[in-house]
Design a protein around this motif. Structure first.
Motif, PDB file in Angstrom:
ATOM      1  N   LYS A   8       0.844  -1.194   0.000  1.00  0.00           N
ATOM      2  CA  LYS A   8       0.000   0.000   0.000  1.00  0.00           C
ATOM      3  C   LYS A   8       0.877   1.239   0.000  1.00  0.00           C
ATOM      4  O   LYS A   8       1.938   1.270   0.620  1.00  0.00           O
ATOM      5  N   ILE A   9       0.403   2.260  -0.686  1.00  0.00           N
ATOM      6  CA  ILE A   9       1.071   3.552  -0.749  1.00  0.00           C
ATOM      7  C   ILE A   9       0.175   4.565  -0.044  1.00  0.00           C
ATOM      8  O   ILE A   9      -0.972   4.758  -0.439  1.00  0.00           O
ATOM      9  N   HIS A  10       0.686   5.183   1.028  1.00  0.00           N
ATOM     10  CA  HIS A  10      -0.045   6.210   1.774  1.00  0.00           C
ATOM     11  C   HIS A  10       0.603   7.553   1.451  1.00  0.00           C
ATOM     12  O   HIS A  10       1.812   7.706   1.584  1.00  0.00           O
ATOM     13  N   ILE A  11      -0.217   8.522   1.046  1.00  0.00           N
ATOM     14  CA  ILE A  11       0.299   9.846   0.708  1.00  0.00           C
ATOM     15  C   ILE A  11      -0.382  10.871   1.607  1.00  0.00           C
ATOM     16  O   ILE A  11      -1.603  10.890   1.735  1.00  0.00           O
ATOM     17  N   PRO A  41      -7.853   2.655  -5.270  1.00  0.00           N
ATOM     18  CA  PRO A  41      -7.867   3.525  -4.091  1.00  0.00           C
ATOM     19  C   PRO A  41      -7.734   2.781  -2.767  1.00  0.00           C
ATOM     20  O   PRO A  41      -7.525   3.398  -1.728  1.00  0.00           O
ATOM     21  N   GLU A  42      -7.825   1.464  -2.784  1.00  0.00           N
ATOM     22  CA  GLU A  42      -7.548   0.688  -1.579  1.00  0.00           C
ATOM     23  C   GLU A  42      -6.060   0.412  -1.428  1.00  0.00           C
ATOM     24  O   GLU A  42      -5.613  -0.030  -0.371  1.00  0.00           O
ATOM     25  N   ARG A  43      -5.282   0.642  -2.459  1.00  0.00           N
ATOM     26  CA  ARG A  43      -3.832   0.439  -2.439  1.00  0.00           C
ATOM     27  C   ARG A  43      -3.067   1.756  -2.427  1.00  0.00           C
ATOM     28  O   ARG A  43      -1.934   1.811  -1.975  1.00  0.00           O
ATOM     29  N   VAL A  44      -3.667   2.807  -2.971  1.00  0.00           N
ATOM     30  CA  VAL A  44      -3.079   4.149  -2.933  1.00  0.00           C
ATOM     31  C   VAL A  44      -4.035   4.998  -2.114  1.00  0.00           C
ATOM     32  O   VAL A  44      -5.113   5.367  -2.569  1.00  0.00           O
ATOM     33  N   ILE A  45      -3.650   5.291  -0.877  1.00  0.00           N
ATOM     34  CA  ILE A  45      -4.544   5.926   0.089  1.00  0.00           C
ATOM     35  C   ILE A  45      -4.092   7.365   0.327  1.00  0.00           C
ATOM     36  O   ILE A  45      -2.943   7.605   0.700  1.00  0.00           O
TER      37      ILE A  45
END
Length: 160
Positions: A105-108, A141-145
């Motif tokens: 996952k990528i959290h920004i 959008p479940e992997r790039v949050i």
């Protein structure tokens, strides 16, 4: 001859490393390190606070906290997480999107964040502009949050 000596001294004072593997524990890389490739595995945590990194790969529940620095590109896989607060990613980030592996996952974190096809745009939490390419067929959008962080003036006004 003196030019070559100066270059060697400069490289040794910066702290250059070729291939680096981080397997356990929590580590912090500061502003003077330069790396060709970093691999993070086995629940390790890496805090980036200004390093220059060509490529970074994370696996096996590891976590990267990217606060500042320069990264050419990175891969996030096997339940690992990439938390992006500031700095510059020059090319792209990607994750497993069509495989049997459990993806990372990528959290920004920032303000005005939005998806623009395969791009994420806005401002990172440290004030750096964000134009990040996510190298996948379609952003999940479940992997790039995206985490909207209120601006300091908003926090002060809410406190009144």
């Amino acid at each position: 001859m003196k030019r070559y000596i100066l270059i060697v001294l400069l490289l040794t004072s910066i702290g250059y490393a070729g291939l680096t593997e981080i397997t356990t524990g929590e580590h912090t890389f500061g502003s003077t390190e330069v790396y060709d490739r970093i691999t993070i595995i086995n629940n390790a945590i890496l805090n980036i606070e200004g390093s220059k990194i060509d490529s970074m790969f994370s696996f096996d529940n590891s976590r990267i906290n990217f606060y500042d620095g320069n990264l050419s590109y990175g891969y996030v896989g096997n339940d690992s997480e990439f938390h992006y607060y500031g700095g510059n990613i020059q090319s792209y980030l990607y994750y497993d999107f069509e495989s049997d592996y459990v993806s990372g996952k990528i959290h920004i974190y920032g303000t005005g964040l939005y998806f623009d096809y395969k791009w994420v745009r806005g401002t990172l939490s440290n004030g750096d502009p964000l134009n990040l390419y996510i190298r996948v067929s379609e952003i999940d959008p479940e992997r790039v949050i995206l985490h909207e962080i209120p601006e300091p003036t908003t926090i002060v006004l809410l406190g009144l």
